[in-house]
Design a protein around this motif. Structure first.
Motif, short mmCIF file in Angstrom:
data_model
loop_
_atom_site.label_atom_id
_atom_site.label_comp_id
_atom_site.label_asym_id
_atom_site.label_seq_id
_atom_site.Cartn_x
_atom_site.Cartn_y
_atom_site.Cartn_z
N VAL A 64 -6.08 18.66 -4.60
CA VAL A 64 -5.53 19.30 -3.40
C VAL A 64 -6.38 18.90 -2.20
O VAL A 64 -7.60 19.07 -2.21
N GLY A 65 -5.72 18.35 -1.20
CA GLY A 65 -6.42 17.92 0.01
C GLY A 65 -5.92 18.65 1.24
O GLY A 65 -4.72 18.85 1.41
N ILE A 66 -6.87 19.07 2.08
CA ILE A 66 -6.50 19.68 3.36
C ILE A 66 -6.83 18.67 4.45
O ILE A 66 -7.99 18.23 4.57
N ILE A 67 -5.82 18.29 5.22
CA ILE A 67 -6.09 17.38 6.33
C ILE A 67 -5.75 18.10 7.64
O ILE A 67 -5.15 19.17 7.64
N GLY A 68 -6.17 17.53 8.76
CA GLY A 68 -5.80 18.09 10.06
C GLY A 68 -6.84 19.03 10.64
O GLY A 68 -7.99 19.08 10.21
N GLN A 92 -10.70 11.56 10.58
CA GLN A 92 -11.07 10.84 9.35
C GLN A 92 -9.85 10.35 8.57
O GLN A 92 -10.01 9.79 7.49
N ILE A 93 -8.64 10.56 9.10
CA ILE A 93 -7.47 10.22 8.27
C ILE A 93 -7.43 8.76 7.80
O ILE A 93 -6.86 8.50 6.77
N PRO A 94 -8.06 7.80 8.52
CA PRO A 94 -8.03 6.44 7.95
C PRO A 94 -8.69 6.36 6.56
O PRO A 94 -8.44 5.43 5.80
N ARG A 98 -8.84 6.45 0.22
CA ARG A 98 -10.08 6.32 -0.55
C ARG A 98 -10.56 7.68 -1.07
O ARG A 98 -10.94 7.81 -2.23
N LEU A 99 -10.49 8.68 -0.22
CA LEU A 99 -10.95 10.02 -0.64
C LEU A 99 -10.13 10.52 -1.83
O LEU A 99 -10.68 11.09 -2.78
N GLN A 124 -15.35 4.91 14.99
CA GLN A 124 -14.30 5.83 14.58
C GLN A 124 -13.01 5.55 15.36
O GLN A 124 -11.92 5.52 14.79
N ASN A 125 -13.16 5.32 16.68
CA ASN A 125 -11.98 5.02 17.49
C ASN A 125 -11.28 3.76 17.02
O ASN A 125 -10.05 3.70 16.96
N GLN A 126 -12.08 2.77 16.67
CA GLN A 126 -11.46 1.52 16.20
C GLN A 126 -10.75 1.72 14.88
O GLN A 126 -9.66 1.19 14.65
N ALA A 127 -11.37 2.51 14.00
CA ALA A 127 -10.73 2.77 12.70
C ALA A 127 -9.41 3.51 12.91
O ALA A 127 -8.40 3.18 12.28
#
Ligand code: 5AD
Ligand code: SF4
Length: 447
Positions: A64-68, A92-94, A98-99, A124-127
């Protein structure tokens, strides 16, 4: 904004070999994309996590993953929840594929949030930019429509708002990346693009001695063949670029005559306490300018009722403002204290829940009356709509001789139109003659 993140993550996971299922019972991985703007939204997530905890008893390997935003706001506290394996913030969504792979393989918990969220790092911005460009080109959740981010984050710090603390500082995407993305979407049959940003009208990008504004972006996107309608949300009431943006709306047949520009309150005292940099009179002047440049423009806005210290007089000022705005629709919320915001740190949530409830009901009733009057103007008129697909709700509609299902479309001014027609119209433009109206929905027949 969240729908777009969901579409990007879905697309990235498909590429990584995952397939989508709507059934939790079938899922190896469950992702919840979260919003922190009001407490209520967070409570719903926590209650979903309660259900997932039970399900995990019979499916212990489920990840179970929580994003946002809630992931960024609560970080390791959320990871402590028994049901949670991954906590991944919006910046971190990019890393999400992997996660998930790591969590599936090693059965370990994974935390990915930004420690100093107000400091944006170039890496981070580039990713994020690479992620956006790679996966933002098939985001067609509604046929022929796509969302394209113009900017991330926010620098406004309205005193009640959590967004600057969970989405980080304002970062505008390079115009060429945005235009390239829209071209690719057009190549895949997308007809309507909505440019997104928390304060999208303040979009600004310096490139080769020239500063690009939202007006320039809209102009450049208008030249793209296949794109028929362009929208943008949300606008902050601000002088900068306002006239240019309204002028593009007036000049370009592709830019929809619709402006979502929240007032939040009609009381100057409350607006000041909210750290909104305008007063009610100036806000109304801005709307008058919009209407002078773009006759027939539909305007919508948001209000927060029950902000700390909001007296009856302050609320009355909001009612008065709403009457003058003649919004075609408004989104009205009860103030919800958000930990970490200046309003929460400095001000007590003084307005009782029942008063908030009473005020929200009163404001909604005023809006309903205005919306109803505005809708009636469409009676017996023909409107052009972009058809989204089957109407989810079933409406009592005029009789259709061809036994077609009820479809839903929207006008350029964002009116919902219900009519009977063949499903093959989804994603197409159509013309409908309006036969019946309600405050927020028009009903009609294909012409
Ligand atoms: N409480 C209630 N409503 C809020 N909004 C933002 N923060 C809060 C809060 N703490 C509303 C604003 C904004 C919309 C997206 O959500 O009206 O425009
Ligand atoms: Fe929040 Fe204000 Fe930024 Fe909108 S402009 S996201 S309300 S801080």
């Amino acid at each position: 904004m969240n729908k777009l993140d969901t579409a990007l993550v879905t697309s990235a996971l498909k590429e990584a070999g995952f397939t989508l299922t709507e059934s939790v019972k079938e899922a190896d991985v469950v992702l919840i994309n979260t919003c922190s703007v009001r407490e209520h939204a967070e409570q719903r997530v926590l209650s979903n996590l309660g259900h997932l905890k039970h399900i995990k008893k019979s499916q212990p390997d489920m990840v179970v993953g929580i994003i946002g935003c809630m992931a960024q706001r609560l970080g390791d506290k959320l990871l402590e929840h028994e049901a949670v394996n991954i906590v991944c913030g919006p910046t971190q969504i990019p890393q999400i594929a992997r996660l998930i792979t790591e969590a599936l393989e090693r059965n370990e918990k994974r935390l990915a949030v930004t420690e100093k969220i107000r400091k944006s790092s170039e890496d981070q911005n580039q990713a994020l930019e690479r992620f956006e460009s790679a996966y933002g080109i098939e985001g067609k959740q509604i046929p022929s429509q796509a969302f394209v981010r113009a900017m991330r984050g926010c620098n406004n710090f309205c005193s009640y708002c959590i967004v600057p603390y969970v989405r980080g500082p304002e970062v505008c995407r390079p115009p060429e990346a945005i235009i390239e993305q829209i071209k690719k979407l057009a190549g895949q049959g997308v007809k309507q693009v909505t440019l997104l940003g928390q304060t999208v009208n303040s979009y600004k990008y310096k490139k080769d001695e020239r500063t690009w504004s939202l007006a320039d972006l809209l102009n450049a996107a208008s030249d793209i063949e296949g794109i028929e309608w362009l929208r943008f949300v949300t606008s902050y009431p601000s002088e900068e670029f306002f006239d240019e943006i309204m002028q593009v709306m007036a000049d370009s047949p592709k830019v929809c005559n619709y402006l979502h520009m929240p007032a939040q309150s009609g009381s100057d005292k409350i607006l000041h306490a909210m750290n909104r940099n305008y007063n009610a009179t100036w806000y109304l002047e801005l709307l008058a300018r919009a209407r002078a440049t773009v006759p027939g423009i539909a305007i919508a806005g948001d209000f927060i009722v029950g902000f700390p210290g909001e007296s009856e007089d302050d609320f009355e000022a909001t009612v008065e403002l709403l009457k003058k705005t003649r919004y075609r629709n408004s989104f009205i919320f009860k103030y919800s204290p958000r930990p970490g915001t200046t309003a929460d740190k400095r001000l007590q949530d003084t307005v009782p829940a029942e008063v908030k409830q009473k005020r929200i009901a009163e404001l909604l009733a005023v809006q309903k009356k205005i919306s109803d009057q505005l809708s009636r103007d469409f009676l017996d008129k023909e409107v052009k709509i972009l058809v989204e697909g089957l109407s989810k709700k079933s409406h009592l509609n005029i009789v259709d001789s061809g036994n077609n299902p009820q479809l839903l479309g929207r006008t350029a001014t964002d009116y919902i139109v219900i009519f009977n027609g063949p499903v093959s119209l989804a994603g197409q433009f159509a013309k409908v003659k309006i036969k019946k109206t309600s405050p927020l929905t028009l009903f009609g027949e294909l012409t």
